[in-house]
Design an enzyme around this catalytic site. Structure first.
Site, short mmCIF file in Angstrom:
data_model
loop_
_atom_site.label_atom_id
_atom_site.label_comp_id
_atom_site.label_asym_id
_atom_site.label_seq_id
_atom_site.Cartn_x
_atom_site.Cartn_y
_atom_site.Cartn_z
N HIS A 1 28.92 -22.92 -24.50
CA HIS A 1 27.54 -22.60 -24.12
C HIS A 1 26.62 -23.77 -24.45
O HIS A 1 26.98 -24.67 -25.20
CB HIS A 1 27.05 -21.35 -24.86
N GLU B 1 27.99 -23.87 -29.15
CA GLU B 1 26.73 -24.26 -28.51
C GLU B 1 26.70 -25.78 -28.62
O GLU B 1 26.48 -26.33 -29.71
CB GLU B 1 25.54 -23.64 -29.24
N GLU C 1 22.18 -24.21 -17.62
CA GLU C 1 23.26 -24.09 -18.59
C GLU C 1 24.60 -23.86 -17.90
O GLU C 1 25.61 -24.45 -18.27
CB GLU C 1 22.96 -22.94 -19.58
#
Ligand code: ZN
Length: 615
Positions: free
Chosen positions: A515, A577, A462
Site C-alpha cells: 500500500h 506502506e 495509490e
C-alpha cells in the site's frame, strides 16, 4: 484518565560512591534517572556499596495542598541536571529530582499528584538494594523482574502513549534537550515531548570481537535481525536513547568486523555489527541490567565479566496460560547472563555460575514444557542452559531486580485447527510446509484497484503505484524460483474478502500486501509495516528492515494493526506502506521508476532473508 491509571512509572536512580571524601562524610553520586511506563511503582536501584544506614535514612513524606510526596537521599550529590518530568494521564502529574536548595548534601525526589489522588495508596519499601515506591495496590515481593530480552519487537507506536516531558531552555547537557536536538525541529525551544525512555546509552567501547555498552536504566534487547550484503547482525534496544555524540561512528572490532550504534527511531537504539560470523554474536547482560556486551561467544573471556561467583539455588515452573510457561532460576549471587536465540533452540549462558543440582533441576521441570531443557557446566564459561523451542515461539527473559533470579517465559503459538490427521504433539513438532523441496509460495497483494483508487494526490493514484511495485516484486520472486500468486494483476476491483479467499486457496507460506500511505497534512513521510498476528512479527521485521535500509526515507516502524487482509489470512501476513502520497517529494519518488524498482528489490531481498532465517 482511568484507562491510564495502571500505568505509572518506574524510576531508576543509580548511585555510586564518590571516590574522594570531599565532605566530612561519604558522598554518593546520583548519576541518573530512568523510568518505565509499564509498572505501578517507582524503583530505585542502588549498588551494594551504599551502606545500610544511608539507605535506612531514606524516609517517605506525604503532604497535601498540593497533593505531593517526597523522599531524600542523604549525603548525595546529583551529577546530572535537575530532572523535571510532567505526566498528563495517570494521577501522577510531575516528578522533580534535584539537589535540595537548603541542604546541599541531599538529593530530593518530589512527586506531585492530582488533587484527589489518595496518598494513602502509596507505600514505600526497601528490599535489598532496591527502593520501591508503590503507587497502587500491587504486591511487591522480592521477585520484581526486569525484561532483559524479548523476541517481539516493540512498535514505535508504543511510544506516544503516556509520558510527557518538557525540556528546559538552557543546560545543553540535559537529556531532554538532547532528545529535542535529535528529534524535534531545531527552533522549538520548549516543546512538550512524549517520552518513554528507560535506558540511556552513555558509552560505547569497541573490543576484539565484541562491543560493550554502558549506560543507566534497564536494558531490554530485542531478537536480532540478520541481514546480508554486507553480512550483518542488527540488535534493537527499545525505549532507549543514545548519547548524541556517540551515534553513527563506526568502530573496528576485528578483521573486516565493525560496529556502529545509532538512534534508529525516536525511542529505539540500533546496534549494527558487520561480520561474517553473524550467528556467533550474542548479547551478555550485566547483573545490574545496565551494561550490555555483544560478543562472539567463542571469543568471550568470561572471567572479565564478573567479580563474584554464584551457585544455582532453586528451580521453579509456572504455567501462566494455555500457551505460556515460565521457568524461574534463583542464585546465591547476582548473575551475568548471555542469550543465544536460535530458531528452534534457546541457549542461556550463566557465566559466573559454578554449581547446580542436576537432580533438583530435572525434578522441577519433569512434567512441564521445559522437560527437554538441559543444563551443563562448561569449563571457563560457566553454566549453559539449553532448551528446544517450537517454531514461532516467543521468548522473553527477565532478571530479578537484585540480579539473583532469572525468569524465562516461553509463549508457544496457538495451534491451527488440524485439517486432517493429527500428529502426536511433542515439544519439538513443527508444522510441515504444504509442499516439499523448499519451493516457497508467496501471495503479493497490490492494494486497491479498479473503482477503488486508494489515496489520490495530484492525479497520482495509490492503486497504480501498488500494482506497479507488486508486479515487479512478482517478477523478481519468480526469477528466484518462488511460486507467486497476485490478488490482482490488472486495474480491477477485488474485495478484501476475495483477496483473503485467493490467498487461502493458494496456501502460501507468506502474504505481503503493498500500500501507499497518506495523511491529511503534507509533512508525513516514510515507511511503515503492519502485522496483526504474533506469527507475522518476524516477517514484518525482516521485510521492514530490508526496505528501510534500501530506501532513503523515514523509518516509521512496525505497527500491530487489524487490517482485514492481514487479520483474516492464516499464514504470516504483513501490510507494507511504502511511502506517503501526501508528501509532494515522496509522491514524486513513488511515481518514478527508481523508487519503485528499489522498493520491489528490497521487498524481495527481505523475503529471501526471511526464508533464509526461518529454515
Ligand atoms: Zn491503501
Amino acid at each position: 484518565m482511568k484507562t491510564f491509571f495502571k500505568i505509572v512509572i518506574l524510576l531508576f536512580l543509580f548511585l555510586c560512591t564518590f571516590s574522594q571524601n570531599v565532605f566530612a562524610e561519604d558522598v554518593y553520586k546520583v548519576t541518573s534517572f530512568n523510568y518505565d511506563t509499564s509498572n505501578s511503582f517507582i524503583l530505585l536501584t542502588v549498588p551494594d556499596t551504599i551502606p545500610e544506614p544511608v539507605l535506612e535514612s531514606v524516609k517517605f513524606v506525604k503532604m497535601e495542598n498540593p497533593t505531593r510526596a517526597y523522599f531524600d537521599i542523604n549525603s548525595s550529590i546529583l551529577t546530572v541536571p535537575k530532572q523535571d518530568w510532567s505526566f498528563t494521564s495517570n494521577g501522577l502529574k510531575q516528578v522533580i529530582v534535584s539537589q535540595n536548595s537548603t541542604n546541599p548534601n541531599i538529593v530530593r525526589t518530589v512527586m506531585y499528584f492530582d488533587d484527589d489522588y489518595d496518598l494513602s495508596k502509596i507505600h514505600f519499601y526497601r528490599i535489598k538494594n532496591n527502593i520501591f515506591i508503590q503507587l497502587k495496590d500491587t504486591t511487591i515481593t522480592n521477585d520484581y523482574f526486569q525484561n532483559t530480552y524479548r523476541d517481539d519487537h516493540a512498535s514505535s507506536s508504543d511510544f506516544y502513549e503516556y509520558l510527557t516531558m518538557t525540556a528546559p531552555e538552557e543546560s545543553p547537557t540535559d537529556i531532554a534537550n538532547e532528545i529535542h536536538e535529535a528529534f524535534a525541529s531545531k527552533n522549538t525551544s520548549k516543546k512538550e515531548l512524549k517520552l518513554n525512555t528507560k535506558y540511556y546509552i552513555d558509552k560505547i567501547t569497541a573490543k576484539q570481537n565484541a562491543v560493550l555498552l554502558n549506560g543507566f536504566g534497564a536494558i531490554t534487547i530485542e531478537k536480532p535481525m540478520i541481514l546480508t550484503n554486507p553480512s550483518r547482525i542488527v540488535y534493537d534496544i527499545p525505549n532507549t536513547l543514545v548519547r548524541g555524540d556517540i551515534r553513527n561512528t563506526e568502530y573496528s572490532i576485528g578483521t573486516n568486523e565493525t560496529v556502529k550504534i545509532g538512534q534508529f527511531s525516536v525511542n529505539k537504539a540500533r546496534i549494527v555489527i558487520t561480520t561474517e560470523d553473524v550467528k556467533k554474536y550474542i548479547p551478555v547482560i550485566s547483573s545490574d541490567n545496565q551494561s550490555l556486551l555483544i560478543a562472539n561467544y567463542d571469543k568471550i573471556n568470561s572471567f572479565n565479566l564478573f567479580s563474584n561467583v554464584s551457585n544455582m539455588l532453586s528451580y521453579s515452573h509456572e504455567k501462566i496460560d494455555a500457551q505460556t510457561n515460565s521457568m524461574t532460576l534463583a542464585f546465591t549471587s547476582p548473575i551475568v547472563h548471555g542469550i543465544n536465540r536460535e530458531n528452534d533452540q534457546l541457549t542461556v549462558y550463566l557465566y559466573n555460575v559454578e554449581n547446580y543440582n542436576e537432580a533438583d533441576f530435572q525434578a522441577a521441570f519433569k512434567d512441564t514444557p521445559f522437560a527437554a531443557a538441559s543444563i551443563s557446566l562448561i569449563p571457563k564459561i560457566g553454566l549453559k542452559l539449553t532448551m528446544p523451542l517450537e517454531q514461532n515461539s516467543l521468548v522473553n527473559t527477565f532478571l530479578g531486580a537484585d540480579g539473583k533470579a532469572l525468569k524465562i517465559i516461553i509463549k508457544t503459538p496457538k495451534k491451527q485447527q488440524p485439517a486432517i490427521a493429527v500428529q502426536p504433539i511433542t515439544p519439538t513438532v513443527t508444522t510441515p510446509k504444504p509442499e516439499g523441496k523448499g519451493i516457497k509460495k508467496v501471495v503479493i497483494d497490490a492494494g486497491h484497484g479498479g473503482s477503488d483508487y486508494g489515496a489520490i494526490r495530484d492525479n497520482i493514484n495509490e492503486k497504480d503505484i501498488t500494482l506497479d511495485v507488486a508486479r515487479q516484486v512478482r517478477d523478481l520472486l519468480v526469477k528466484k524460483g518462488y511460486v507467486v500468486q497476485m490478488t490482482r494483476d490488472s486495474d480491477e476491483y477485488v474485495s478484501l474478502q476475495d483477496r483473503v479467499a485467493i490467498s487461502e486457496n493458494f496456501k502460501p507460506d507468506i502474504f505481503v500486501s503493498i500500500h501507499v500511505n497518506s495523511s491529511t497534512g503534507t509533512e508525513a513521510s516514510g515507511i511503515e509495516t503492519h502485522y496483526y498476528h504474533q506469527e507475522s512479527i518476524f516477517l514484518a521485521q525482516t521485510l521492514h528492515a530490508s526496505l528501510v535500509s534500501a530506501i532513503d526515507t523515514k523509518n516509521r516502524g512496525l505497527f500491530k494493526s487489524k487490517f482485514y487482509v492481514i487479520n483474516h489470512t492464516t499464514v504470516p501476513a504483513i501490510l507494507m506502506e511504502i511511502g506517503f502520497i501526501s508528501n509532494s517529494q515522496e509522491r514524486a519518488e513513488l511515481n518514478g521508476s527508481a523508487r519503485k524498482k528499489a522498493t520491489a528489490k528490497a521487498i524481495v531481498e527481505g523475503v529471501e532473508n526471511y526464508f533464509d532465517q526461518i529454515k
